[in-house]
Design a protein around this motif. Structure first.
Motif, PDB file in Angstrom:
ATOM      1  N   UNK A 167     -12.571 -11.635 -24.891  1.00 25.94           N
ATOM      2  CA  UNK A 167     -11.657 -12.489 -25.098  1.00 25.94           C
ATOM      3  C   UNK A 167     -12.086 -14.077 -25.295  1.00 25.94           C
ATOM      4  N   UNK A 168     -12.986 -14.274 -24.782  1.00 27.10           N
ATOM      5  CA  UNK A 168     -13.324 -15.638 -24.785  1.00 27.10           C
ATOM      6  C   UNK A 168     -14.972 -15.661 -24.655  1.00 27.10           C
ATOM      7  N   UNK A 169     -15.699 -16.653 -25.131  1.00 25.97           N
ATOM      8  CA  UNK A 169     -17.170 -16.776 -24.833  1.00 25.97           C
ATOM      9  C   UNK A 169     -17.576 -17.523 -23.662  1.00 25.97           C
ATOM     10  N   UNK A 170     -18.433 -17.000 -23.030  1.00 23.16           N
ATOM     11  CA  UNK A 170     -18.969 -17.723 -21.721  1.00 23.16           C
ATOM     12  C   UNK A 170     -20.512 -17.143 -21.694  1.00 23.16           C
ATOM     13  N   UNK A 171     -21.349 -17.971 -20.867  1.00 24.29           N
ATOM     14  CA  UNK A 171     -22.733 -17.209 -20.762  1.00 24.29           C
ATOM     15  C   UNK A 171     -23.132 -17.842 -19.604  1.00 24.29           C
ATOM     16  N   UNK A 172     -24.208 -16.781 -18.923  1.00 22.97           N
ATOM     17  CA  UNK A 172     -24.805 -17.071 -17.756  1.00 22.97           C
ATOM     18  C   UNK A 172     -26.485 -17.167 -18.042  1.00 22.97           C
ATOM     19  N   UNK A 173     -27.173 -18.402 -17.624  1.00 22.21           N
ATOM     20  CA  UNK A 173     -28.347 -18.753 -18.163  1.00 22.21           C
ATOM     21  C   UNK A 173     -29.316 -18.492 -16.997  1.00 22.21           C
ATOM     22  N   UNK A 174     -30.566 -17.914 -17.351  1.00 22.59           N
ATOM     23  CA  UNK A 174     -31.646 -17.894 -16.507  1.00 22.59           C
ATOM     24  C   UNK A 174     -32.874 -18.372 -17.120  1.00 22.59           C
ATOM     25  N   UNK A 175     -33.247 -19.459 -16.638  1.00 27.25           N
ATOM     26  CA  UNK A 175     -34.359 -20.208 -17.206  1.00 27.25           C
ATOM     27  C   UNK A 175     -35.615 -20.085 -16.100  1.00 27.25           C
ATOM     28  N   UNK A 176     -36.727 -19.861 -16.344  1.00 27.66           N
ATOM     29  CA  UNK A 176     -37.833 -19.701 -15.435  1.00 27.66           C
ATOM     30  C   UNK A 176     -37.525 -19.076 -13.968  1.00 27.66           C
ATOM     31  N   UNK A 177     -36.807 -17.843 -14.438  1.00 27.05           N
ATOM     32  CA  UNK A 177     -36.662 -17.046 -13.216  1.00 27.05           C
ATOM     33  C   UNK A 177     -35.293 -17.431 -12.223  1.00 27.05           C
ATOM     34  N   UNK A 178     -34.693 -18.113 -12.650  1.00 29.98           N
ATOM     35  CA  UNK A 178     -33.794 -18.641 -11.728  1.00 29.98           C
ATOM     36  C   UNK A 178     -32.307 -19.007 -12.533  1.00 29.98           C
ATOM     37  N   UNK A 179     -31.262 -18.830 -11.890  1.00 31.26           N
ATOM     38  CA  UNK A 179     -29.851 -19.110 -12.685  1.00 31.26           C
ATOM     39  C   UNK A 179     -29.810 -20.589 -12.539  1.00 31.26           C
TER      40      UNK A 179
ATOM     41  N   UNK B 219     -27.286 -23.658 -13.360  1.00 28.05           N
ATOM     42  CA  UNK B 219     -25.789 -24.128 -13.297  1.00 28.05           C
ATOM     43  C   UNK B 219     -25.529 -25.539 -13.781  1.00 28.05           C
ATOM     44  N   UNK B 220     -26.262 -26.579 -13.616  1.00 22.84           N
ATOM     45  CA  UNK B 220     -26.053 -27.766 -14.020  1.00 22.84           C
ATOM     46  C   UNK B 220     -25.287 -28.755 -12.716  1.00 22.84           C
ATOM     47  N   UNK B 221     -24.950 -30.111 -12.906  1.00 22.87           N
ATOM     48  CA  UNK B 221     -24.410 -30.941 -11.711  1.00 22.87           C
ATOM     49  C   UNK B 221     -23.275 -30.199 -11.541  1.00 22.87           C
ATOM     50  N   UNK B 222     -22.290 -29.845 -12.428  1.00 24.78           N
ATOM     51  CA  UNK B 222     -21.145 -29.412 -12.137  1.00 24.78           C
ATOM     52  C   UNK B 222     -20.796 -27.763 -12.375  1.00 24.78           C
ATOM     53  N   UNK B 223     -21.698 -26.984 -12.716  1.00 21.84           N
ATOM     54  CA  UNK B 223     -21.698 -25.600 -12.877  1.00 21.84           C
ATOM     55  C   UNK B 223     -21.389 -25.610 -14.393  1.00 21.84           C
ATOM     56  N   UNK B 224     -21.401 -26.546 -15.351  1.00 21.18           N
ATOM     57  CA  UNK B 224     -21.303 -26.469 -16.762  1.00 21.18           C
ATOM     58  C   UNK B 224     -22.371 -25.892 -17.481  1.00 21.18           C
ATOM     59  N   UNK B 225     -23.294 -25.494 -17.191  1.00 23.04           N
ATOM     60  CA  UNK B 225     -24.231 -24.785 -17.858  1.00 23.04           C
ATOM     61  C   UNK B 225     -23.840 -23.483 -18.194  1.00 23.04           C
ATOM     62  N   UNK B 226     -23.783 -23.257 -19.452  1.00 24.91           N
ATOM     63  CA  UNK B 226     -23.336 -21.684 -20.190  1.00 24.91           C
ATOM     64  C   UNK B 226     -21.868 -22.009 -20.589  1.00 24.91           C
ATOM     65  N   UNK B 227     -21.065 -23.123 -20.044  1.00 25.38           N
ATOM     66  CA  UNK B 227     -19.776 -23.204 -20.807  1.00 25.38           C
ATOM     67  C   UNK B 227     -20.042 -23.627 -22.215  1.00 25.38           C
TER      68      UNK B 227
END
Length: 416
Positions: free
Chosen positions: A231-243, A245-253
């Motif tokens: 229904x919507x686009x969203x992504x979870x991102x793993x880089x260098x083996x770890x999740x 998130x960013x300062x506010x959890x916005x990575x992947x938004x």
């Protein structure tokens, strides 16, 4: 209580042995020694401590059937699966799913509930709704799934929850101008922490990435993305083996797509498929004898449309090409920002997107300047977020299990 240097070393070795046992299945002391570099006496002392605490079970010693014919039979161990349970919750906009599993991740029970139309669909203003109804629904569903498994809240070690909102490392969502994010999260970290030993609240797409990285097609990959496309686009991102998130959890938004020509929004592949088909039906571009012509009302879904779509069919091929082009552009954009080696297309409809994904691969290969990521479909369907929540709950339980069981053991000893 202050621990001596010797006690600190013993605790560290016991913690390391528990971490090893967490995913080892059946193992022997020599496996522990080889993996962790401990002395035999230290390894056996740690194992005996974990047995006493109820976290490790000792199995019958290996015999001739296990390849041992001479000498003392080897002691065998495994994580004690029934020592506690973990809970994974997919707290979606309208539907909640809860899974209870043992400490090895084996699913024991599953429950599902419709919590009502989301505010955007019902036309209700968010400021008129009490977010506590969502946290109360989550607790009620957890109690129901525990009852189904013959367990209680006292048995729960860890809880993982996925929500459709950005979430930071503390389980908190930022304030959204409309109130949507804080309503969807509903202070779940605080509410559930008051009831259970370990709680981890994450963005739903982030938990899709956790699932793929721990039990799915991304196992062994350090740099990958899991992309929800329904229904919507969203992504979870793993880089260098770890999740990440960013300062506010916005990575992947992916709200930035509203500025990208040819995409223009975070609407998912499912929504775009339904738009395309409705427009084609309204324009009378679909022959009366085509299966799509029979779809209407609630039957007109992306899943139903894609079930009969084929690149060999001149009627449905344009839809597949349109969706493939869109997905290809989406993957190209995120690849230029995150440089993943793998993109996993996730969600209930992922299994129906083989042709769409193949077209998207062609676009990415043709347009990418960096080596293009591999693009594959998830195997988990609509369970992806709840399974990711179970994986997150299991990780959270692992982090506190030794401390929790040691405190419980000390409390029992004091009562005696």
């Amino acid at each position: 209580m202050n621990l001596t240097a010797g006690q600190l070393r013993q605790r560290a070795s016991t913690s390391a042995v528990l971490d090893f046992a967490w995913d080892a299945g059946v193992f022997r002391a020599d496996h522990v020694i080889a993996a962790l570099g401990l002395t035999r006496s230290t390894a056996l002392a740690a194992l005996d401590t974990l047995i006493e605490l109820g976290l490790i079970s000792e199995l019958p010693s290996a015999g001739p059937e296990d390849g041992y014919r001479l000498g003392r039979p080897a002691r065998r161990f495994e994580l004690r699966a029934e020592a506690g349970v973990i809970i994974g919750v997919d707290a979606g906009e309208r539907y909640f799913t809860a899974i209870v599993a043992d400490l090895t991740g084996q699913i024991l029970a599953r429950r599902f509930v419709d919590v009502g139309r989301c505010p955007e669909e019902s036309g209700t203003a968010l400021n008129e709704l009490d977010p506590r109804r969502r946290s109360a629904a989550a607790l009620h569903l957890i109690d129901e799934v525990l009852t189904s498994a013959g367990r209680t809240r006292a048995d729960v070690i860890g809880v993982g929850v996925g929500v459709p909102a950005p979430v930071d490392a503390d389980g908190v969502s930022p304030v959204h101008p409309s109130g949507f994010w804080q309503y969807m999260n509903a202070n779940l970290q605080g509410v559930l922490t008051a009831e259970f030993p370990a709680v981890r609240v994450e963005n739903d797409a982030a938990l899709a990435a956790v699932a793929e990285g721990s039990i799915g097609v991304a196992r062994g990959h350090d740099d990958f993305m899991a992309m929800l496309v329904g229904r919507r686009l969203g992504s979870g991102v793993f880089l260098d083996g770890r999740l990440v998130r960013g300062a506010n959890g916005g990575v992947g938004e992916l709200e930035g797509f509203m500025y990208v020509p040819g995409i223009g929004s975070t609407h998912g592949i499912g929504v775009r498929a339904e738009w395309w088909l409705r427009n084609a039906l309204e324009q009378r571009d679909i022959p009366a004898d085509h299966p799509w012509a029979q779809l209407s009302g609630d039957e007109l879904t992306a899943e139903a449309a894609l079930a009969v779509a084929s690149l060999d069919d001149p009627v449905s091929r344009p839809l597949l090409e349109e969706l493939g082009s869109k997905l290809g552009r989406i993957c190209n954009v995120v690849s230029r920002f995150y440089d993943p080696g793998l993109i996993v297309v996730c969600g209930a409809m992922a299994g129906a997107l083989a042709d769409v994904i193949e077209i998207a691969r062609g676009h990415v290969r043709a347009e990418s300047e960096l080596p293009p990521p591999e693009i594959v479909a998830s195997q988990f369907g609509g369970d992806i977020v709840s399974l990711g929540a179970v994986s997150a709950a299991r990780e959270a339980a692992q982090a506190i299990a030794l401390t929790l069981f040691s405190e419980r053991n000390q409390g029992e000893s004091a009562e005696l």
